[in-house]
Design a protein around this motif. Structure first.
Motif, PDB file in Angstrom:
ATOM      1  N   PHE A   1       1.004  -1.238   0.334  1.00 51.39           N
ATOM      2  CA  PHE A   1      -0.371  -0.161  -0.077  1.00 51.39           C
ATOM      3  C   PHE A   1       0.816   1.006  -0.126  1.00 51.39           C
ATOM      4  N   LEU A   2       0.052   1.933  -0.734  1.00 50.05           N
ATOM      5  CA  LEU A   2       1.184   3.585  -0.412  1.00 50.05           C
ATOM      6  C   LEU A   2       0.543   4.669  -0.245  1.00 50.05           C
ATOM      7  N   ALA A   3       0.285   5.647   0.845  1.00 50.28           N
ATOM      8  CA  ALA A   3       0.081   6.996   1.118  1.00 50.28           C
ATOM      9  C   ALA A   3       1.331   8.024   1.126  1.00 50.28           C
ATOM     10  N   ASP A   4       0.313   8.426   0.284  1.00 51.26           N
ATOM     11  CA  ASP A   4       1.461  10.033   0.030  1.00 51.26           C
ATOM     12  C   ASP A   4      -0.002  11.155  -0.383  1.00 51.26           C
ATOM     13  N   ASP A   5       0.275  12.803  -0.374  1.00 52.46           N
ATOM     14  CA  ASP A   5      -0.868  13.302  -0.250  1.00 52.46           C
ATOM     15  C   ASP A   5      -0.683  13.920  -1.855  1.00 52.46           C
ATOM     16  N   GLU A   6       0.625  13.677  -2.352  1.00 53.88           N
ATOM     17  CA  GLU A   6       0.379  14.269  -3.412  1.00 53.88           C
ATOM     18  C   GLU A   6       0.648  13.473  -4.412  1.00 53.88           C
ATOM     19  N   THR A   7      -0.870  13.865  -5.674  1.00 56.40           N
ATOM     20  CA  THR A   7      -1.603  12.675  -6.091  1.00 56.40           C
ATOM     21  C   THR A   7      -0.456  12.098  -7.029  1.00 56.40           C
ATOM     22  N   LEU A   8       0.235  13.162  -8.202  1.00 53.94           N
ATOM     23  CA  LEU A   8       1.291  13.121  -9.381  1.00 53.94           C
ATOM     24  C   LEU A   8       2.071  12.022  -8.188  1.00 53.94           C
ATOM     25  N   ILE A   9       3.163  12.209  -7.625  1.00 56.52           N
ATOM     26  CA  ILE A   9       4.061  11.926  -6.770  1.00 56.52           C
ATOM     27  C   ILE A   9       3.169  10.107  -6.330  1.00 56.52           C
ATOM     28  N   ARG A  10       2.452   9.888  -5.897  1.00 51.33           N
ATOM     29  CA  ARG A  10       2.114   8.374  -5.289  1.00 51.33           C
ATOM     30  C   ARG A  10       1.607   8.056  -6.985  1.00 51.33           C
ATOM     31  N   ALA A  11       1.448   8.336  -7.634  1.00 50.66           N
ATOM     32  CA  ALA A  11       0.578   7.780  -8.915  1.00 50.66           C
ATOM     33  C   ALA A  11       1.894   7.050  -9.765  1.00 50.66           C
ATOM     34  N   ALA A  12       2.860   7.861  -9.573  1.00 55.86           N
ATOM     35  CA  ALA A  12       4.226   7.553 -10.645  1.00 55.86           C
ATOM     36  C   ALA A  12       4.979   6.338  -9.490  1.00 55.86           C
ATOM     37  N   LEU A  13       4.956   6.481  -7.635  1.00 52.93           N
ATOM     38  CA  LEU A  13       5.849   6.089  -7.855  1.00 52.93           C
ATOM     39  C   LEU A  13       4.648   4.287  -7.726  1.00 52.93           C
ATOM     40  N   ALA A  14       3.550   4.538  -7.639  1.00 52.44           N
ATOM     41  CA  ALA A  14       2.939   3.424  -8.046  1.00 52.44           C
ATOM     42  C   ALA A  14       2.880   2.056  -9.247  1.00 52.44           C
ATOM     43  N   THR A  15       3.246   3.111 -10.467  1.00 55.68           N
ATOM     44  CA  THR A  15       3.373   3.094 -11.497  1.00 55.68           C
ATOM     45  C   THR A  15       4.983   2.497 -12.014  1.00 55.68           C
ATOM     46  N   MET A  16       5.776   2.889 -11.198  1.00 60.09           N
ATOM     47  CA  MET A  16       7.562   2.204 -10.536  1.00 60.09           C
ATOM     48  C   MET A  16       7.278   1.269 -10.131  1.00 60.09           C
ATOM     49  N   LEU A  17       6.229   1.384  -9.400  1.00 60.94           N
ATOM     50  CA  LEU A  17       6.580   0.115  -7.764  1.00 60.94           C
ATOM     51  C   LEU A  17       6.491  -1.320  -9.121  1.00 60.94           C
TER      52      LEU A  17
ATOM     53  N   VAL B   1       1.517  -3.080  -6.514  1.00 59.75           N
ATOM     54  CA  VAL B   1       0.536  -1.739  -5.558  1.00 59.75           C
ATOM     55  C   VAL B   1      -0.954  -2.202  -5.226  1.00 59.75           C
ATOM     56  N   VAL B   2      -1.135  -2.938  -4.162  1.00 62.27           N
ATOM     57  CA  VAL B   2      -2.821  -3.300  -4.224  1.00 62.27           C
ATOM     58  C   VAL B   2      -3.874  -2.117  -3.591  1.00 62.27           C
ATOM     59  N   GLY B   3      -3.197  -1.380  -3.594  1.00 64.08           N
ATOM     60  CA  GLY B   3      -3.673   0.007  -3.397  1.00 64.08           C
ATOM     61  C   GLY B   3      -3.113   1.260  -3.062  1.00 64.08           C
ATOM     62  N   HIS B   4      -3.548   2.972  -3.274  1.00 59.68           N
ATOM     63  CA  HIS B   4      -2.120   3.660  -3.443  1.00 59.68           C
ATOM     64  C   HIS B   4      -4.154   5.366  -2.191  1.00 59.68           C
ATOM     65  N   VAL B   5      -3.503   5.648  -1.636  1.00 57.97           N
ATOM     66  CA  VAL B   5      -4.368   6.461  -1.148  1.00 57.97           C
ATOM     67  C   VAL B   5      -3.190   8.097  -0.810  1.00 57.97           C
ATOM     68  N   GLY B   6      -4.561   8.872  -0.183  1.00 55.79           N
ATOM     69  CA  GLY B   6      -3.819  10.657   0.291  1.00 55.79           C
ATOM     70  C   GLY B   6      -4.011  10.572   0.990  1.00 55.79           C
ATOM     71  N   SER B   7      -3.772   9.677   2.412  1.00 51.57           N
ATOM     72  CA  SER B   7      -3.911  10.628   3.410  1.00 51.57           C
ATOM     73  C   SER B   7      -3.653   8.938   4.464  1.00 51.57           C
ATOM     74  N   GLY B   8      -3.623   9.733   5.491  1.00 52.69           N
ATOM     75  CA  GLY B   8      -3.062   8.262   6.463  1.00 52.69           C
ATOM     76  C   GLY B   8      -3.912   7.413   7.053  1.00 52.69           C
ATOM     77  N   ALA B   9      -5.246   8.031   7.839  1.00 53.35           N
ATOM     78  CA  ALA B   9      -6.267   7.436   8.295  1.00 53.35           C
ATOM     79  C   ALA B   9      -7.057   6.642   7.313  1.00 53.35           C
ATOM     80  N   ASP B  10      -6.662   7.055   5.466  1.00 54.58           N
ATOM     81  CA  ASP B  10      -7.438   6.626   4.377  1.00 54.58           C
ATOM     82  C   ASP B  10      -6.622   4.930   4.706  1.00 54.58           C
ATOM     83  N   LEU B  11      -5.014   5.218   4.387  1.00 56.38           N
ATOM     84  CA  LEU B  11      -4.313   3.988   4.796  1.00 56.38           C
ATOM     85  C   LEU B  11      -4.783   3.293   5.901  1.00 56.38           C
ATOM     86  N   VAL B  12      -5.396   4.064   6.708  1.00 59.92           N
ATOM     87  CA  VAL B  12      -5.332   2.529   7.656  1.00 59.92           C
ATOM     88  C   VAL B  12      -6.301   2.154   8.033  1.00 59.92           C
TER      89      VAL B  12
END
Length: 206
Positions: free
Chosen positions: A5-21, A29-40
């Protein structure tokens, strides 16, 4: 496959990282979200479904609960869970707090995707990884008297920013920002936020 799982509030960075991994043959990558609460919340759903335990890769600074607090909540759901903090703010105080929480990986955002992939494999196998430069800084800096949020606002204060600007950068209200600044000034024994920021910087706490 190693589910992450990835959590980062910067959408472009998060999406790029998900794509690369996702390009790694053994990482999914089974999920990526924009906040800690969403990740939990996502982590709890996966845990309750009985799916294989994943690795969480978490940005340190996000609105709401920060990355280390998020990792702590994940540890409550899944004791011993593999969590990795990535950050552009590699302060010694953050590193020590992360390790005390049970975080297994801590590295700067300047790291390559290949390095992050290797760290994911390491923590998934039960190991640990701390960026060597950050580790050396943490050893030399000593223990901080500041909380993570106090360190945040002081870092934003060091260039002379107004309370309103500091609040905007730190994703806090002006009133809460003033409270953190006042607490930090009291702990450091100085009369204004700029002096507090300089003193904290000298000690290696921001």
């Amino acid at each position: 496959m190693i589910p992450i799982f990835l959590a980062d509030d910067e959408t472009l960075i998060r999406a790029a990282l998900a794509t690369m991994l996702d390009l790694e043959a053994d990482i999914e990558v089974v999920g990526h979200v924009g906040s800690g609460a969403d990740l939990v919340a996502a982590w709890r759903r996966r845990s309750e479904s009985g799916a294989p335990v994943a690795v969480a890769v978490i940005d340190l600074q996000m609105p709401g609960i920060d990355g280390i607090a998020t990792a702590a909540e994940i540890q409550q759901i899944t004791p011993g869970a593999a969590t990795v903090i990535v950050t552009s703010h590699g302060r010694p105080g953050y590193l020590k707090r992360a390790l005390a929480t049970g975080v297994r990986g801590f590295l700067p955002k300047t790291s390559s995707a290949a390095t992050l992939a290797e760290v994911i494999r390491t923590v998934h196998a039960g190991g640990r990884y701390v960026d060597p430069e950050l580790a050396a800084e943490a050893i030399s800096a000593g223990d901080t008297v500041l909380t993570a949020r106090e360190a945040d606002v002081l870092e934003y204060a060091i260039d002379g920013a107004s309370v309103e600007e500091i609040a905007r950068r730190a994703h806090l209200s002006p009133g809460t920002t003033r409270n953190y600044l006042s607490a930090a000034m009291a702990k450091l024994g100085v009369s204004n936020r700029y002096e507090a920021a300089l003193k904290a910087r000298e000690k290696g706490w921001i």
